[in-house]
Design an enzyme around this catalytic site. Structure first.
Site, PDB file in Angstrom:
ATOM      1  CE  LYS A 175      -1.851   3.252   2.868  1.00 43.94           C
ATOM      2  NZ  LYS A 175      -2.157   4.166   2.072  1.00 43.94           N
ATOM      3  CD  GLU A 250      13.308   0.790   9.016  1.00 42.34           C
ATOM      4  OE1 GLU A 250      13.960   1.801   9.511  1.00 42.34           O
ATOM      5  OE2 GLU A 250      13.751  -0.380   9.110  1.00 42.34           O
ATOM      6  CB  CYS A 284      13.021   9.260   7.945  1.00 40.35           C
ATOM      7  SG  CYS A 284      14.093   8.088   7.027  1.00 40.35           S
ATOM      8  CD  GLU A 385       9.743  13.111  11.439  1.00 43.44           C
ATOM      9  OE1 GLU A 385       8.707  12.487  11.685  1.00 43.44           O
ATOM     10  OE2 GLU A 385      10.705  12.446  10.768  1.00 43.44           O
TER      11      GLU A 385
HETATM   12  P1  NAP Z   1       2.391   8.439   8.123  1.00 39.49           P
HETATM   13  O1  NAP Z   1       1.257   9.478   7.855  1.00 39.49           O
HETATM   14  O2  NAP Z   1       2.528   7.673   9.068  1.00 39.49           O
HETATM   15  O3  NAP Z   1       1.848   7.553   6.659  1.00 39.49           O
HETATM   16  C1  NAP Z   1       2.698   6.405   6.194  1.00 39.49           C
HETATM   17  C2  NAP Z   1       1.728   5.244   5.576  1.00 39.49           C
HETATM   18  O4  NAP Z   1       0.804   4.899   6.650  1.00 39.49           O
HETATM   19  C3  NAP Z   1       0.757   5.865   4.612  1.00 39.49           C
HETATM   20  O5  NAP Z   1       0.877   4.848   3.552  1.00 39.49           O
HETATM   21  C4  NAP Z   1      -0.390   6.107   5.173  1.00 39.49           C
HETATM   22  O6  NAP Z   1      -1.621   6.135   4.450  1.00 39.49           O
HETATM   23  C5  NAP Z   1      -0.585   4.854   6.269  1.00 39.49           C
HETATM   24  N1  NAP Z   1      -1.388   4.732   7.364  1.00 39.49           N
HETATM   25  C6  NAP Z   1      -2.083   5.960   7.955  1.00 39.49           C
HETATM   26  N2  NAP Z   1      -2.633   5.777   8.873  1.00 39.49           N
HETATM   27  C7  NAP Z   1      -2.467   4.341   8.969  1.00 39.49           C
HETATM   28  C8  NAP Z   1      -3.158   3.410   9.829  1.00 39.49           C
HETATM   29  N3  NAP Z   1      -4.270   3.767  10.710  1.00 39.49           N
HETATM   30  N4  NAP Z   1      -3.110   2.018   9.592  1.00 39.49           N
HETATM   31  C9  NAP Z   1      -2.209   1.652   8.564  1.00 39.49           C
HETATM   32  N5  NAP Z   1      -1.759   2.532   7.875  1.00 39.49           N
HETATM   33  C10 NAP Z   1      -1.785   3.969   7.925  1.00 39.49           C
HETATM   34  O7  NAP Z   1       3.639   9.037   7.357  1.00 39.49           O
HETATM   35  P2  NAP Z   1       3.756  10.026   6.117  1.00 39.49           P
HETATM   36  O8  NAP Z   1       3.289  11.355   6.550  1.00 39.49           O
HETATM   37  O9  NAP Z   1       3.329   9.310   4.776  1.00 39.49           O
HETATM   38  O10 NAP Z   1       5.425  10.198   5.922  1.00 39.49           O
HETATM   39  C11 NAP Z   1       6.266  10.857   6.853  1.00 39.49           C
HETATM   40  C12 NAP Z   1       6.696  10.024   8.264  1.00 39.49           C
HETATM   41  O11 NAP Z   1       7.475   8.910   7.643  1.00 39.49           O
HETATM   42  C13 NAP Z   1       7.696  10.905   9.023  1.00 39.49           C
HETATM   43  O12 NAP Z   1       7.528  10.910  10.062  1.00 39.49           O
HETATM   44  C14 NAP Z   1       9.310  10.113   8.642  1.00 39.49           C
HETATM   45  O13 NAP Z   1       9.999  10.372   9.384  1.00 39.49           O
HETATM   46  C15 NAP Z   1       8.569   8.568   8.236  1.00 39.49           C
HETATM   47  N6  NAP Z   1       9.574   8.115   7.510  1.00 39.49           N
HETATM   48  C16 NAP Z   1      10.491   7.120   8.226  1.00 39.49           C
HETATM   49  C17 NAP Z   1      11.587   6.327   7.431  1.00 39.49           C
HETATM   50  C18 NAP Z   1      12.467   5.576   7.889  1.00 39.49           C
HETATM   51  O14 NAP Z   1      13.222   5.006   7.310  1.00 39.49           O
HETATM   52  N7  NAP Z   1      12.752   5.612   9.239  1.00 39.49           N
HETATM   53  C19 NAP Z   1      11.530   6.705   6.019  1.00 39.49           C
HETATM   54  C20 NAP Z   1      10.596   7.660   5.351  1.00 39.49           C
HETATM   55  C21 NAP Z   1       9.900   8.234   6.078  1.00 39.49           C
HETATM   56  P3  NAP Z   1      -2.039   7.331   3.834  1.00 39.49           P
HETATM   57  O15 NAP Z   1      -1.370   8.483   4.061  1.00 39.49           O
HETATM   58  O16 NAP Z   1      -2.129   6.983   2.164  1.00 39.49           O
HETATM   59  O17 NAP Z   1      -3.452   7.640   4.211  1.00 39.49           O
END
Ligand code: NAP
Ligand code: MG
Length: 490
Positions: A175, A250, A284, A385
């Site tokens: 997804k 992650e 991240c 963050e």
């Molecule tokens: P996010 O809001 O946590 O979303 C990540 C994914 O999870 C999206 O596909 C999102 O779907 C999905 N999601 C949202 N709610 C969910 C739920 N209740 N159950 C299951 N899946 C759910 O993160 P983002 O805003 O896309 O990305 C930014 C974050 O990612 C930052 O905090 C960054 O630090 C972190 N990140 C970490 C790494 C690492 O390697 N540590 C790498 C890249 C990014 P939808 O958004 O499509 O609704």
């Protein structure tokens, strides 16, 4: 014509039963570039069942490592052949620069190649437990892997999961983030052209609250691998408790980048700019907290601000652009809100802080490279963050204080030290509680090295042999070489 993005289920491109579509936006122009299907809960459950059936059939899970490696190489080759298109799609959908997107696409192809190579190196073990007992330690696929990906590296984060999950012999359901599905769809078009059996790899688009949540909760998913925010990660871990599925997380970061008085100033300034403004800070592992020793603080700030001011911000497809757009209006607003908070908290806004509206950029989500100085550890802009082109520069006195400030965070993803004293640099980096670290560098890593965080930055590691392990079970087989009764109960 805007592209209609369908789901890939059991080797077929299909519409969702829900006629609602999501408009996919180019954040540099706000143009609609595609319309994406939105999977329902029922479709998600049905797709998980297909993945489970495919896994149990053995069409992929029973293939030899060499056979699986051959398919991974096919996919790597196809990614390589399509690097230009993958680059363009990523630029259009995510807003990053072409240089960044191209490097991601190359890395994606290399990741498949790496895991293909790893399959040809046995990682099983055999030993004699006693004279009569031969023990084998074997690695097996876990089953159905649910892969949930964020929007900041839509292609690379997908591939970091797909490649090892398939290498291990699992069936998968990916997804992507709802707003950035373009390159994931392309990857599945290429997978479709490979010899991977149908039903092994499936793609569903849609929201986290429906598709993601269903994956995390499902009793038929055996491992959920998630990259995204710490908040959603916590939610996924809770949702996963029902069937005790394995979780690999992650998550976010607020990583310290420590500059000592004796650092090579030019190198430190250069990497510290790269550390936060690459990807417009939507990375991240960004070095979002720069800590500078008091002896060079003013000089560092002066040089840093001058260079930050010179960064050319613009559309990713413009060769002149060095920093691209913010991925979406919602995220853009959240970054601007943090900048407002920083000013309110009394931090000194030394550079930037505004939306960029000139030079035809008014339609896109562009923010100036933003630098706050004279910050303290209690400020929200230092603790939370922001995930944008916003950096704080904090002062420290000595080694001890640098380590204390560096670790004063719930996160533990990355960190760096700049010093010409190698002993000190190593001493300090060993004290930084984080999984991805550098000495006199930032952001440069490689596929062999495990990627992941301490503390609330996650559980588990991607990439390298560790990354394969996230998608494997480990079994001991004990073989009695002289079977005879042991008469325990006599
Ligand atoms: P996010 O809001 O946590 O979303 C990540 C994914 O999870 C999206 O596909 C999102 O779907 C999905 N999601 C949202 N709610 C969910 C739920 N209740 N159950 C299951 N899946 C759910 O993160 P983002 O805003 O896309 O990305 C930014 C974050 O990612 C930052 O905090 C960054 O630090 C972190 N990140 C970490 C790494 C690492 O390697 N540590 C790498 C890249 C990014 P939808 O958004 O499509 O609704
Ligand atoms: Mg989100």
């Amino acid at each position: 014509m805007t592209k209609e993005l369908k789901q890939y289920i059991n080797g077929q491109w299909v519409e969702s039963s829900d006629p609602k579509k999501l408009n996919i936006i180019n954040p540099a122009t706000q143009e609609v570039i595609a319309r994406a299907a939105k999977a329902t809960k029922e479709e998600t459950e049905e797709t998980i069942k297909i993945a489970k059936r495919t896994f149990e059939s053995g069409v992929w899970s029973d293939r030899s490592p060499q056979e699986r490696a051959a398919v991974l190489v096919q996919i790597a080759d196809k990614l390589q052949e399509n690097i230009d298109e993958l680059t363009e799609l990523e630029v259009q959908n995510n807003g990053k620069t072409r240089r960044e997107a191209r490097s991601d696409a190359e890395e994606a192809a290399n990741t498949f190649r790496y895991y293909a190579g790893l399959l040809n190196i046995p990682n099983d073990q055999a030993y004699e437990a006693s004279e009569d007992m031969q023990t084998l330690i074997v690695k097996e696929p876990i089953g159905v892997a649910g892969l949930i990906v964020p929007w900041n590296f839509p292609l690379l984060m997908s591939v970091w999961k797909i490649a090892p999950a398939l290498a291990a012999g699992n069936s998968i359901l990916l997804k992507p983030a709802e707003i950035t599905p373009m390159t994931a769809v392309k990857v599945f078009e290429l997978i479709d052209e490979s010899d991977l059996p149908k039903g092994v790899a499936n793609l569903l688009m849609g929201s986290g609250s429906v598709v993601g949540q269903t994956i995390a909760e499902s009793d038929d998913v055996d491992v959920v691998s998630f990259t995204g925010s710490t908040g959603v990660g916590r939610h996924i871990m809770q949702a996963a408790t029902g069937n005790m599925k394995k979780v690999s997380l992650e998550l976010g970061g607020k990583s310290p980048n420590i500059i000592f008085d004796d650092a090579d100033l030019e190198t430190a300034v250069d990497y510290s700019l790269f550390g936060i403004f690459m990807g417009s800070g939507q990375v991240c592992s960004s070095g979002s907290r720069i800590l500078v020793q008091e002896g060079i603080y003013d000089e560092f700030v002066e040089k840093y601000v001058e260079k930050a001011k010179g960064i050319r911000v613009g559309p990713g497809n413009d060769k002149q652009s060095q920093m691209g757009a913010i991925v979406s209006e919602k995220h853009f607003e959240s970054i601007l809100e943090y900048i407002r908070i920083g000013k309110e908290e009394g931090a000194n806004l030394a550079q930037g802080g505004n939306r960029i509206k000139k030079d035809g950029l008014e339609k896109g989500f562009f923010i100036e490279p933003t630098v706050f100085t004279h910050v303290t550890s209690d400020m929200r802009i230092v603790r939370e963050e922001i995930f944008g082109p916003v950096v704080t520069i904090q002062k420290f006195k000595n080694e001890e204080e640098a380590i204390k400030i560096a670790n004063d965070t719930v996160f533990g993803l990355a960190g760096a030290v700049f010093s010409t004293d190698q002993n000190k640099a190593l001493r300090v980096i060993k004290k930084v509680r984080a999984g991805i670290t550098w000495v006199n560098a930032y952001h440069l890593t490689n596929i062999q090295a495990p990627w992941g965080g301490y503390k609330q930055s996650g559980i588990g590691r991607s990439l390298g042999t560790y990354g394969l392990g996230e998608y494997q079970e480990t079994k001991q087989i004990n073989i009695n070489l002289s079977p005879k009764p042991i008469h325990w109960f006599e």
